[in-house]
Each structure stands twice: as structure tokens, then as C-alpha cells.
Design an enzyme around this catalytic site. Sequence first.
Site, short mmCIF file in Angstrom:
data_model
loop_
_atom_site.label_atom_id
_atom_site.label_comp_id
_atom_site.label_asym_id
_atom_site.label_seq_id
_atom_site.Cartn_x
_atom_site.Cartn_y
_atom_site.Cartn_z
N LYS A 1 0.63 -0.81 0.07
CA LYS A 1 0.47 0.01 0.11
C LYS A 1 0.82 1.18 -0.42
O LYS A 1 1.54 1.75 1.02
CB LYS A 1 -1.20 -0.66 1.71
CG LYS A 1 -1.90 -0.94 0.90
CD LYS A 1 -2.53 -1.51 2.05
CE LYS A 1 -3.60 -3.16 2.31
NZ LYS A 1 -2.93 -3.73 2.68
N TRP B 1 -2.33 1.29 -4.95
CA TRP B 1 -1.48 -0.24 -4.65
C TRP B 1 -1.14 -1.07 -5.88
O TRP B 1 -0.60 -0.73 -6.88
CB TRP B 1 -3.03 -1.50 -4.48
CG TRP B 1 -3.45 -1.44 -3.45
CD1 TRP B 1 -3.52 -0.53 -2.25
CD2 TRP B 1 -5.20 -2.61 -2.92
NE1 TRP B 1 -4.62 -0.57 -1.49
CE2 TRP B 1 -5.51 -1.74 -2.03
CE3 TRP B 1 -5.62 -3.50 -4.25
CZ2 TRP B 1 -6.38 -2.34 -1.36
CZ3 TRP B 1 -6.93 -3.71 -2.95
CH2 TRP B 1 -7.23 -3.43 -1.66
#
Length: 542
Positions: A438, A443
Site C-alpha cells: 500500500k 496499491w
Amino acid sequence: MLGTMQDRPLALPHIFERAERFFPHKGIITADATGARSRRSYGEWAERTRRLATALDGLGISADGRVGTFCWNTAAHLELYFAAPCSGRVLHTLNIRLYPEQLTYIVNHAEDEVIFIERSLLGLIGPLLESFESVRHLVVIDDGAPTPLPEGYDFIDYEELIAGSEPATFTIEDENQAASMCYTSGTTGNPKGVIYTHRSTYLHTMAAMLADSVGTCERDVILPVVPMFHANAWGLAHAAVAAGADLVMPGPQMTPPALADMIVEERVTLAAGVPTIWMGVLPELEGRDTSALRVIPCGGSAVPKALSEAYREQIGLPILQAWGMTETSPVASVARLTSAMEDLSEEQQADLRAAQGMAVFGVELRIADQLTGESLPWDGETRGELQAAGPWVTGDYYNDDRAPDSFTEDGWLRTGDVAVITPEGFVRIVDRTKDVVKSGGEWISSVELENEIMAHPQVAEAAVIGVPHPKWSERPLACVVPVEGAELTKDDVLEFLDGRVAKWWLPDDVVFIDEVPKTSVGKFSKKDLRDRFGGHVLPTAE
Ligand code: ADP
């Protein structure tokens, strides 16, 4: 009502009786602890299985009692696979590679009444025997190993048990009764138990026989390298019996040279295992006759494109990727290219084979927003949590209060995998929810990065984890195992990645390690890597 079809129960005795009636001369070859191979026909196997069921009565195992197995892939294990459920009991396959405390937990949680143990595995389970609270009998199966019997216990000999019992008849009336159970490998917390019913196993077996899924059939010689103690050997043990295919069981002979010998010498047509197995076996097959092989199903973790392509180049057969979980019995999707995809370039086809494929008949898959639960489009780009439903997808965990989080309100299984789905319905797993890196609000897929790094000819294995970063919250760290003798530097790896992945995906650091730690079922253990490198200070963090 206009009329009804017969509602005969979908149950395991039907699968068993196919091999017994139609294919008594086909059978099972098993390698023992000495490396010797012996054959048992389905005729002999069926007779012994029926005797074994009566023996369970003789041992006083409850009508729905749990029968534990601590075994390799062997003919004896296949006897237990049917004797327990066909006599109404529940087969509980114990994963021999779980941590000791997890084994104790699952035996006690399932309340196993008896455990059948292969002799070569006695050393592993011996020290735990006194922690098992419900176990009343221990049966030892001779697999040629000289392992001594632990002192202080009465072991029953498997062969004597079978010889001393009459053949049983099998009747299962309720298709929804439990047939077997398996615990997840518990990467976080204690393992969770999944129950397979007669009906779910029957339908999953049929699915494994569909031409567009794994496609097991009578002419196959099947080598399940994937263990029978975890996720049902991907349904191959049941499907082989149903179809009347021959089985080659590797027993404890799990090294790449031994497996390669079996593939060549037994003329195996279908061999299934996790990617790490196929990485090791390929060099052993070099220059040998693999002409009988027609399909190599592989799953359990992402199949690197480079691996599949290496098989295509060396033996003319790319790997057939499948995706599933203990919770999905496990076969849920298979990456078989459709006729329309045959017009694509070699490269595009290789990319599709590196995806997890299309839901098999019977299973429904969707992607959803992890927080809102909103269903997401199949555009090949939108990432969401993969969710599954179907007659062999579990709707619950056995006696477990952690269960509610794992299912949606409308009863779908939340798989914990992050995926995109293409307009054609091809699923591509980009990560597990707990492994994505993250970085800022975005992502980064650890799996995609790993695959790109593993395409480097000097890289044997690579795993990517997120490590804390003061500005971005997490940034990728690449843990790389170079091939033997290679002189690989951090810059080599980063230069190789340049242009292959988005700039902001480039790992902030590269560490070289001897081996990627593996979980109990041979997958990369990100947890162990996080324990080891979680405190790694990235050069970009200073
Ligand atoms: P565990 O390791 O949790 O016990 P399983 O053996 O049931 O569980 O593993 C299921 C998980 O393995 C899936 O959720 C997925 O993350 C991973 N997996 C299985 N097959 C594939 C595949 N072909 N590609 C990528 N990941 C896979």
C-alpha cells in the site's frame, strides 16, 4: 407438478463403485519410502476399502466420527479416502507440514477418534501424540520406512486390521452429510476447518472431469504431486477413481529427480502440483521422453509466465493454471484458452495462461469493493476482492466464530484475493489482500512485481513484500534468490524492471537471499519474510 426426476443422493459410493465395477484391472502405483514402486488394482483396492470400513466399526468409531489421516499420497490413503465417508464417517486429512501446535489444535478441534499414520511420518507426529485429547486408536501403515514406533502407545497394524474384517456394503442416504474435512494452512491465526459434503465432492469430481476444466478421463495416468492431505489433491483422487484413470502416487518420493523418473517411466499423462514443484522438475526432464504428458495443472500460487513458457519451450506443453482454495474444494477457475484466443499472438496467449482463467462450470466469481461491497465491472482493469459461490464453495467454517467476516451478506465467500476480470471473464489475481503493497493511496501488486523479476534469466526465485516507509506508508522490497553462480546486483534487477512496470512500482531496495521461505504447502511465505525484513530500512526512507 408436471413430473420430477429421481432425487437419488449424490454420494461417494457411486464414485467408488465406478472403479470397482468398470475398471477393476486399472489401478494405483505407489512409491514407498525405499523408492520401490508397487501396484494395486482397483479390484484389490475396492475389496480392501470395504474391509477397512468394517474395521472402523470394529474399532468403535462413531457413526459420524472423524477419521484422521497422516499420510502421503498412497494407495492406502486412497482406501481411507473412501472407507471413512462411504461408511458415514468423516475423513480428516491432517496436513503433515503444519506447525506442531497447529496439528494439535486441528486434531482436538475436529475431535478425531482414530489416526492412521504412515510409518515414515511417525517421527513427525510421535512427539504430539500425548496432546491429542479425543484420539482412541492409532493405526500404523507400513510404507517401508524403518522408523521406530514411539514407546508407550498401542499401535494397530493396518494390514492386520484389514485382513481381520469382512467387506462392508455402502449406503449414504443424505447427500448433505459431511464426507471429509480439511483445515486451511492458517497463515494468520489457527487453521480454519472446511467441511466437504458427499454432494459437494460428487459435483466437484464431475467438474474435474469436464473437458474444459482439468478434463481427467479413463485414458489418463495421473500423478497427483499436490498432496492428498491438503485441499483434496485438487480433486484428482476422486476424479481418477470416478473416471477409471490409473494413478501414480509418489508417497514420500517428492524430490524433483524422483518425480521426473515417475513421469517418464510410468508414462504419466496428467501431473499436478504447485509452481515450486514444477520449477524443480523441469531441468530433470531435459532430454527425456515426456511424450505421454498432455496436461500439467498447476496452482496454489501464481504460475510465473516464465515457468509456463519454459515448459512450452522445453517439452512443448505450457502449464495449465488453475485457481482455488481449500474453501472451494478447491477447483474454481482454469486458464484454458478459448477458441477465440487462438488468433492472439504467442505473447498474448502466454499472458492469458499466466492468468487464473475462467470460472469452471458450477462456480460463480465476481469482484467487489472491499469496503462498500459494491460489485465492480469486468473491464480488465478495476481491481476488487474476488468472491466466489457455488455448490462446492463453503458457506461456513467448522465451529469457528471467525466465520462471519469471511462471507458476504448474500452468502458469497470472500476469498482474500485481489483480482481483475476481463470482459471475456478471465480472472487475473493481482495479489492477496494482505500482501498488496500500500504505497500512498495506491496499491502495488506484489505478485506482478515478482513475476517480472522472475523473468530475469539470472533470478531463480523472487518475493516482494511491503515494508514501512515514512512518506508512502509502505514501499516494495524485492527479496531475490539468484541462480547458482550468478553475480546479480540491485542495479541489474532495477534496470531489468525499468520499462516492464510503472516507475512508481520499482522496488525501493533489493535484498539477496539463499531461499524464499515456504509455507506448509510450498507457497512463498510472505509472513516469514515480513518477520525477517519488516524492520529493513529502505534507502529512500532516510
Ligand atoms: P491457505 O494457503 O490459506 O491454506 P489454500 O491452499 O486454500 O490456502 O490457498 C488458497 C489461496 O492460494 C488463494 O486464495 C490464492 O491466494 C492462492 N492461489 C491458489 N491458486 C492460485 C493461482 N493459480 N494463482 C494465484 N494464487 C493462487
